[in-house]
Design a protein around this motif. Structure first.
Motif, short mmCIF file in Angstrom:
data_model
loop_
_atom_site.label_atom_id
_atom_site.label_comp_id
_atom_site.label_asym_id
_atom_site.label_seq_id
_atom_site.Cartn_x
_atom_site.Cartn_y
_atom_site.Cartn_z
N ALA A 74 0.72 -1.33 -0.04
CA ALA A 74 0.05 -0.07 -0.06
C ALA A 74 0.72 1.37 -0.03
O ALA A 74 0.26 2.29 -0.45
N TYR A 103 -3.37 2.73 -8.96
CA TYR A 103 -2.27 2.17 -8.00
C TYR A 103 -1.00 2.70 -7.80
O TYR A 103 -0.75 3.65 -6.80
N MET A 130 -1.65 5.38 -4.62
CA MET A 130 -1.14 4.98 -3.50
C MET A 130 0.17 5.44 -2.77
O MET A 130 1.13 5.50 -3.66
#
Length: 328
Positions: free
Chosen positions: A97, A318, A322
């Motif tokens: 993450a 992503y 992130m």
């Protein structure tokens, strides 16, 4: 103080520390909770004494056996005091993450160059073969071209390499080996001042572009593109990431700054390791998709294309969003 007197004086301390270290190594079910409370208070103090005794043993040139004994006790103490308390799952989730996408953006310029070398040559070769189909034989030998055509023949019952359904696990292993080999070649090529990474990026871009354009030209459009749609986002992005990491190392070798060349390479290698770990995970996912989803013929083409486009979009989100708090 002679060694014999030294061992006699502090031997009981060392034995108590060893017993405490053994106790800390036990699982929760076997622990003595009362003893653990005592250890929690006194263990750091005893650990410092062990380190001090080790320093004295070395300074006084005591026997290697005694030094080894104290060194092992000191290592055990360090392991218990400083080992990570973070659960493995939490550490993995934090890496995925935060650390991985943040490291990707921190090396954005190298990723951009890597993408240009890989996708640019792929697109250029694809256009060139559409304009001059025979150009494919300048990149691939006739046997390879025939083999690729056989793999994506619409008459096949599975897409890609022919095999029995029970061989999916074998193909999964094959794809892992193939993907990881390409990825690590591209990364390790950075040690040659980045030239190796550039070579593998360009070579793979030309090869993939040649195959894709040739199969499209001979009418195997649906069989080829439905096969690659699912796993291409993971595989190609991972190769680009390995290439960018290799280029970063190559740049450190070319322009080390105030550091020595090998020190600059070492430091940059440590910095890009999250990219290596993350890229390896992506290649494993790509291999799984390729073995169990890409080769199937039962989903309609629209479903496979939709899944492929969705995965490309997920990759964009992503790496774009992130881990922003982790980026420098």
């Amino acid at each position: 103080m002679k060694q014999e007197a030294f061992e006699k004086t502090y031997g009981p301390v060392w034995e108590r520390f060893r017993l405490w270290s053994d106790e800390l190594s036990k699982g929760k079910a076997r622990r003595d909770e009362q003893l653990h409370e005592e250890i929690a208070v006194q263990f750091p103090v005893l650990y410092r004494q062990i380190c001090h005794h080790l320093s004295l043993a070395r300074a006084r040139c005591y026997s290697l056996g005694l030094q080894q004994r104290l060194n092992e006790l000191a290592l055990d103490g360090h392991r218990h005091l400083y080992r990570s308390r973070t659960p493995y799952l939490s550490a993995i989730l934090r890496f995925l993450a935060n650390d991985f996408p943040a490291c990707f953006r921190d090396h954005g310029r190298f990723m951009a160059v890597s993408a240009l070398l890989l996708f640019g040559t792929m697109l250029g070769m694809g256009i060139a073969i559409q304009m001059k189909p025979d150009l494919v034989f300048a990149m691939l030998d006739p046997g390879t071209v025939a083999s690729v055509e056989a793999m994506y023949d619409p008459a096949n019952r599975v897409l890609g390499r022919e095999r029995e359904s029970t061989d999916n696990i074998v193909m999964f292993g094959f794809y892992i080996y193939n993907n990881v080999t390409i990825g690590f070649q591209t990364f390790a090529g950075g040690l040659a001042f980045g030239l190796g990474s550039m070579f593998y990026l360009v070579f793979n871009g030309l090869s993939i572009g040649a195959i894709a354009s040739h199969l499209t030209g001979v009418g195997y459009t649906e069989t080829f593109w439905t096969f690659v749609a699912g796993h291409s986002s993971f595989e190609l992005t991972a190769i680009m990431i390995f290439g960018g990491a290799g280029l970063a190392i190559g740049y450190a070798a070319v322009a080390p700054g105030r550091e020595s060349r090998w020190q600059a390479i070492r430091n940059k290698t440590l910095q890009v390791m999250p990219l290596v770990y993350g890229g390896a995970i992506m290649l494993l996912i790509a291999a799984f998709i390729e073995a169990y989803w890409s080769s199937t013929t039962w989903p309609p083409a629209t479903v496979k294309y939709s899944v492929g486009l969705a995965l490309w979009a997920v990759h964009g989100i992503y790496f774009g969003l992130m881990g922003r708090r982790e980026s420098r």
